[in-house]
Design a protein around this motif. Structure first.
Motif, PDB file in Angstrom:
ATOM      1  N   HIS A   4     -27.725  21.622 -20.677  1.00 58.79           N
ATOM      2  CA  HIS A   4     -27.071  20.292 -20.332  1.00 58.79           C
ATOM      3  C   HIS A   4     -25.567  20.109 -19.511  1.00 58.79           C
ATOM      4  O   HIS A   4     -25.020  21.206 -19.766  1.00 58.79           O
ATOM      5  N   ASP A   5     -25.434  19.259 -18.724  1.00 58.34           N
ATOM      6  CA  ASP A   5     -24.118  19.350 -18.297  1.00 58.34           C
ATOM      7  C   ASP A   5     -23.197  18.599 -19.179  1.00 58.34           C
ATOM      8  O   ASP A   5     -23.546  18.368 -20.503  1.00 58.34           O
ATOM      9  N   ARG A   9     -24.519  11.661 -21.820  1.00 60.12           N
ATOM     10  CA  ARG A   9     -25.616  10.878 -21.460  1.00 60.12           C
ATOM     11  C   ARG A   9     -27.096  11.945 -21.712  1.00 60.12           C
ATOM     12  O   ARG A   9     -27.995  11.527 -21.639  1.00 60.12           O
ATOM     13  N   ASP A  10     -26.615  13.220 -21.201  1.00 60.78           N
ATOM     14  CA  ASP A  10     -27.642  14.259 -21.397  1.00 60.78           C
ATOM     15  C   ASP A  10     -28.322  14.581 -22.671  1.00 60.78           C
ATOM     16  O   ASP A  10     -29.336  15.105 -22.961  1.00 60.78           O
ATOM     17  N   GLU A  11     -27.483  13.783 -23.814  1.00 61.98           N
ATOM     18  CA  GLU A  11     -27.815  13.887 -25.232  1.00 61.98           C
ATOM     19  C   GLU A  11     -29.119  12.767 -25.381  1.00 61.98           C
ATOM     20  O   GLU A  11     -29.315  12.918 -26.864  1.00 61.98           O
ATOM     21  N   PHE A  16     -36.775   8.629 -26.782  1.00 63.49           N
ATOM     22  CA  PHE A  16     -35.984   7.626 -26.236  1.00 63.49           C
ATOM     23  C   PHE A  16     -36.432   7.304 -24.722  1.00 63.49           C
ATOM     24  O   PHE A  16     -37.041   6.270 -24.201  1.00 63.49           O
ATOM     25  N   ILE A  17     -36.305   8.589 -24.032  1.00 65.33           N
ATOM     26  CA  ILE A  17     -36.615   8.729 -22.562  1.00 65.33           C
ATOM     27  C   ILE A  17     -38.338   8.304 -22.341  1.00 65.33           C
ATOM     28  O   ILE A  17     -38.597   7.551 -21.498  1.00 65.33           O
TER      29      ILE A  17
END
Length: 170
Positions: A4-5, A9-11, A16-17
């Motif tokens: 992850h960066d 928001r990467d979390e 959910f996605i």
């Protein structure tokens, strides 16, 4: 494991996605069906309808400006422009500032067609929105605007959903 960066928001969890994507697909199907229904009663294609509405909103405009707005190449849009010209819904004039370009604008018939499209679509969307509580309508439009702007931003940055060589299937 995908790194992850630093962006929090990467979390956002995959569940959910995945649910978000599921409802976007449903929305896409509904919008596609709606566009077909709208244009069938207007006797024009969805692209022709969108072109007329954008010309009405933008006023006199060059084909290049429209192509940029729609993110299309000029030759693709030119076919739509030619059809609208033959239907007497738009007119084309030489651009006085640059003779290499021509301006397009609505004719009287084009203005009437846009008014008819707006009347039919507004009637439908008024009915659609009547199913949503009034106090949530403001948040709905804000969310739609944010989503559309975010989608445009990401599309312009990436130009492909397959930007990670380790994920894409070749």
């Amino acid at each position: 494991m995908i790194e992850h960066d630093e962006n929090p928001r990467d979390e956002i969890p995959d569940t959910f996605i995945n649910n978000f994507r599921k409802y976007l697909r449903k929305l896409e199907r509904e919008i596609s069906g709606q566009l077909k229904d709208e244009t069938v009663c207007c006797d024009i294609s969805a692209v022709q309808c969108h072109t007329l509405l954008e010309i009405a909103e933008m006023g006199t405009v060059t084909v290049s400006q429209l192509a940029l707005h729609f993110d299309l190449d000029r030759s693709t849009l030119s076919r739509t422009i030619e059809k609208l010209l033959s239907m007497n819904l738009i007119t084309r004039q030489e651009n006085p500032e640059d003779r290499r370009f021509s301006n397009v604008s609505l004719t009287t018939d084009g203005i009437k067609e846009v008014e008819r499209i707006n009347l039919l679509c507004n009637r439908h969307y008024r009915k659609l929105l009547s199913n949503i509580p009034v106090e949530r309508l403001g948040g709905l439009i804000e969310s739609v605007i944010m989503l559309a702007e975010s989608m445009e931003k990401v599309r312009n940055e990436e130009k492909s959903c397959c930007t990670d060589e380790n994920i894409c299937i070749k």
